[in-house]
Design a protein around this motif. Structure first.
Motif, PDB file in Angstrom:
ATOM      1  N   VAL A  11      -9.518  22.397 104.250  1.00  0.00           N
ATOM      2  CA  VAL A  11      -9.050  22.887 102.997  1.00  0.00           C
ATOM      3  C   VAL A  11      -9.462  24.061 102.744  1.00  0.00           C
ATOM      4  O   VAL A  11     -10.623  24.554 102.502  1.00  0.00           O
ATOM      5  N   GLU A  12      -8.349  24.996 102.100  1.00  0.00           N
ATOM      6  CA  GLU A  12      -8.531  26.320 101.661  1.00  0.00           C
ATOM      7  C   GLU A  12      -8.087  26.702 100.406  1.00  0.00           C
ATOM      8  O   GLU A  12      -6.842  26.559 100.253  1.00  0.00           O
ATOM      9  N   ARG A  13      -8.842  26.809  99.425  1.00  0.00           N
ATOM     10  CA  ARG A  13      -8.310  27.103  97.970  1.00  0.00           C
ATOM     11  C   ARG A  13      -7.201  26.265  97.507  1.00  0.00           C
ATOM     12  O   ARG A  13      -6.001  26.878  96.850  1.00  0.00           O
ATOM     13  N   LEU A  14      -7.425  24.931  97.461  1.00  0.00           N
ATOM     14  CA  LEU A  14      -6.161  24.048  97.138  1.00  0.00           C
ATOM     15  C   LEU A  14      -6.666  23.609  95.743  1.00  0.00           C
ATOM     16  O   LEU A  14      -7.558  23.278  95.450  1.00  0.00           O
ATOM     17  N   ASP A  15      -5.502  23.693  94.732  1.00  0.00           N
ATOM     18  CA  ASP A  15      -5.604  23.526  93.339  1.00  0.00           C
ATOM     19  C   ASP A  15      -5.692  21.766  93.182  1.00  0.00           C
ATOM     20  O   ASP A  15      -4.993  21.090  94.084  1.00  0.00           O
ATOM     21  N   GLY A  16      -6.047  21.466  91.995  1.00  0.00           N
ATOM     22  CA  GLY A  16      -6.024  20.073  91.693  1.00  0.00           C
ATOM     23  C   GLY A  16      -4.644  19.549  91.309  1.00  0.00           C
ATOM     24  O   GLY A  16      -3.914  20.594  91.091  1.00  0.00           O
ATOM     25  N   GLY A  29     -13.094  23.428 101.892  1.00  0.00           N
ATOM     26  CA  GLY A  29     -13.986  22.490 102.211  1.00  0.00           C
ATOM     27  C   GLY A  29     -13.448  21.762 103.715  1.00  0.00           C
ATOM     28  O   GLY A  29     -12.381  22.031 104.038  1.00  0.00           O
ATOM     29  N   THR A  30     -13.949  20.562 104.012  1.00  0.00           N
ATOM     30  CA  THR A  30     -13.504  20.107 105.184  1.00  0.00           C
ATOM     31  C   THR A  30     -13.274  18.472 104.792  1.00  0.00           C
ATOM     32  O   THR A  30     -13.907  18.036 103.567  1.00  0.00           O
ATOM     33  N   GLY A  31     -12.459  17.826 105.391  1.00  0.00           N
ATOM     34  CA  GLY A  31     -12.079  16.321 104.963  1.00  0.00           C
ATOM     35  C   GLY A  31     -11.449  15.829 106.195  1.00  0.00           C
ATOM     36  O   GLY A  31     -11.464  15.849 107.215  1.00  0.00           O
ATOM     37  N   THR A  32     -10.589  14.535 105.640  1.00  0.00           N
ATOM     38  CA  THR A  32      -9.763  13.574 106.464  1.00  0.00           C
ATOM     39  C   THR A  32      -8.180  13.590 105.850  1.00  0.00           C
ATOM     40  O   THR A  32      -7.968  13.746 104.765  1.00  0.00           O
ATOM     41  N   TRP A  33      -7.391  13.206 106.795  1.00  0.00           N
ATOM     42  CA  TRP A  33      -6.207  12.971 106.287  1.00  0.00           C
ATOM     43  C   TRP A  33      -5.653  11.980 106.781  1.00  0.00           C
ATOM     44  O   TRP A  33      -5.852  11.531 108.072  1.00  0.00           O
ATOM     45  N   LEU A  48     -11.082  15.410 100.658  1.00  0.00           N
ATOM     46  CA  LEU A  48     -11.818  16.688 100.813  1.00  0.00           C
ATOM     47  C   LEU A  48     -13.459  15.850 100.549  1.00  0.00           C
ATOM     48  O   LEU A  48     -13.701  15.202  99.489  1.00  0.00           O
ATOM     49  N   THR A  49     -14.167  15.874 101.745  1.00  0.00           N
ATOM     50  CA  THR A  49     -15.586  15.051 101.932  1.00  0.00           C
ATOM     51  C   THR A  49     -16.676  16.293 101.688  1.00  0.00           C
ATOM     52  O   THR A  49     -17.597  15.673 101.582  1.00  0.00           O
ATOM     53  N   ALA A  50     -16.331  17.370 101.883  1.00  0.00           N
ATOM     54  CA  ALA A  50     -17.569  18.263 102.031  1.00  0.00           C
ATOM     55  C   ALA A  50     -16.829  19.532 101.524  1.00  0.00           C
ATOM     56  O   ALA A  50     -16.218  20.435 102.177  1.00  0.00           O
ATOM     57  N   ARG A  51     -17.334  19.912 100.154  1.00  0.00           N
ATOM     58  CA  ARG A  51     -16.945  21.038  99.460  1.00  0.00           C
ATOM     59  C   ARG A  51     -17.746  22.187 100.065  1.00  0.00           C
ATOM     60  O   ARG A  51     -18.728  22.305  99.916  1.00  0.00           O
TER      61      ARG A  51
END
Length: 111
Positions: A11-16, A29-33, A48-51
């Motif tokens: 994930v790179e610079r993703l808004d809420g 950060g990193t995560g899963t999908w 996103l599991t690790a910001r």
């Protein structure tokens, strides 16, 4: 955002999404999908599991001293649809007031 075949994500610079968009932060950060079937179609669930970084949108209002710290973990639900013009798949989520229908559409990068 990069979705890898093994179910991991970058994930790179993703808004809420929804009302979180108004907070003005962007997460990296990193995560899963996971692609899941839901009533009315399919949804990509991104977690996103690790910001690794937090940024602010330039157009966002100045942070309020009483505002909460941006989340260290977060999840998005991206709707899967077809682009009306080019008939290609697209991923999007709603931002702001959900009744407003504002969409945040992801575009495919090269490479």
């Amino acid at each position: 955002m990069m979705l890898r075949k093994d179910g991991t994500a970058l994930v790179e610079r993703l808004d809420g999404h929804d009302f979180d968009y108004e907070e003005g932060w962007r997460l990296s950060g990193t995560g899963t999908w996971l692609l899941v079937d839901v009533e009315g179609g399919q949804v990509v669930r991104l977690a996103l599991t690790a910001r690794t970084r937090v940024e602010s949108r330039a157009a966002a209002t100045a942070p309020d001293a009483s505002a909460d710290e941006p989340p260290s973990t977060y999840s998005w639900s991206f709707y899967v649809d077809r682009d009306r013009d080019q008939h290609e798949w697209e991923l999007f989520f709603l931002y702001g007031d959900p009744d407003g229908g504002n969409t945040y559409v992801m575009t495919r990068g090269t490479g």
